[in-house]
Design an enzyme around this catalytic site. Structure first.
Site, short mmCIF file in Angstrom:
data_model
loop_
_atom_site.label_atom_id
_atom_site.label_comp_id
_atom_site.label_asym_id
_atom_site.label_seq_id
_atom_site.Cartn_x
_atom_site.Cartn_y
_atom_site.Cartn_z
CD GLU A 178 -2.85 1.08 2.45
OE1 GLU A 178 -2.49 0.61 3.16
OE2 GLU A 178 -3.48 2.38 2.58
CE LYS A 220 -6.21 -0.40 1.53
NZ LYS A 220 -6.43 -0.08 2.92
#
Ligand code: 5MM
Length: 341
Positions: A178, A220
């Protein structure tokens, strides 16, 4: 590392019409969320609230492929003594765990942060795997402002993300990677594009350098949007087109799926953007959600810390999960939002 098994888990995390619930708020963040609804942040309240989400059986079994947990939650039992991990598994969803230790000031780079948590990570991964975690999450934070992001910030965070991802795969856990370019500033959408492209290029370079198997990660990222304080708003179509453009330029087709963060977008904006991208279609990876705020703001408000509001909280959560599931298939319509009201 059993690559086939890791790939199977990664594919399950981005299965058609399903996405990830980010319920990994650290103690300080969940307190902030509870303060906003007038609920006290006690162990029992945090458990009751999260149990409300995980026992939303229909939403969990149909629309939520996995849940990112915080260290406290992966060890917690439901009110009836069942481990919350088991509640999630029985609903047909996968338990995951946030393993980073949060962003800390980056030396010699004012106003920038580096995510810490690599020390002892292998041992923590072994323990979390024993507790049932099938995947993990590490969030790097890149801010846009005067003179930032710097190359130092992007490179050090990309390096740490890849170190984390390699350790996860080596210990049989799928890493959610992420890198979040924040939407907090007054920058326009094109500055977000440039910072996102720069970040993703460096992240995939580091993943390659550190021998991470792309078939066994879930990315992400943020969407490409204007900063919250920017006077010039972009349309849903422009955000969708620019996000897809940057992803196509940076993310290899070997990656099974991309599960976006919501980053402070309104619930409906986050859904509309995901839907618009999936309507364009023709993509090499699945595109779905891994939302925290955009899945939880409505149920938190409906619940407000009161036991008698659990059914209302579950209804609000199920609605957002369904809306985002439709968006993950490119089948959402704005008027479906009103029907639930
Ligand atoms: C749920 O929020 C997560 C944890 O935040 P803290 O570590 O700051 O407590 C956060 O990492 C989240 O998983 C992602 O940022 C996506 O959440 P949003 O709200 O941006 O969709």
């Amino acid at each position: 590392m059993n690559l086939a098994e890791l790939n199977r888990v990664a594919e399950a995390m981005v299965a058609p019409g399903r996405g990830i619930l980010a319920a990994d708020e650290s103690s300080a963040t969940i307190k902030k969320r509870f303060d906003a609804i007038g609920a006290e942040s006690t162990d029992n309240n945090r458990r009751d609230y999260r149990e409300l989400l995980f026992r939303s059986t229909e939403a969990m079994s149909k629309y939520i492929s996995g849940v990112i947990l915080y260290d406290e939650t992966i060890r917690q039992n439901a009110k009836d003594g069942t481990p919350l991990v088991k509640v999630i598994e029985r609903a047909g969803s996968l338990p995951g765990i946030k393993v980073d230790k949060g962003p800390k000031p980056l030396p010699f780079c004012p106003n920038e942060v580096i995510t810490e948590g690599l020390d002892g990570l292998r041992e923590r991964l072994v323990e979390y795997r024993g507790l049932g975690a099938k995947f993990a999450k590490w969030r790097a934070v890149i801010d846009i402002g005067a003179g930032i992001p710097t190359q130092t910030c992007i490179n050090t965070n990309a390096h740490a993300l890849a170190r984390y991802a390699a350790l996860c795969q080596d210990e049989g856990i799928v890493p959610i990677v992420e890198p979040e370019v924040l939407m907090d500033g007054d920058h326009d959408i094109d500055r977000c594009y440039i910072a996102t492209e720069w970040t993703l290029k460096r992240v995939f370079e580091q993943l390659y350098d550190q021998r991470v198997a792309l078939e066994a990660i879930v990315l992400k990222p943020n969407m490409v949007v204007a900063g919250k304080k920017c006077g010039k708003r972009a349309t849903v179509e422009e955000a969708a087109e620019k996000t897809l453009k940057v992803l196509k330029a940076c993310v290899p087709a070997a990656v099974p799926g991309i599960a976006f963060l919501s980053g402070g977008q309104s619930d409906e904006e986050a859904t509309a953007h995901l839907d618009a991208m999936n309507r364009i279609g023709g993509l090499p990876w699945k595109l779905t959600f891994s939302y925290g705020r955009a899945l939880q703001a409505a149920p938190q408000q409906a619940w407000s810390g009161k036991a008698e509001n659990v059914p209302a909280g579950q209804k609000a959560f199920s609605h957002r999960a369904l809306m985002n599931s439709l968006a993950a298939r490119g089948q959402w319509k704005a008027d479906l939002e009103k029907k639930a009201a």
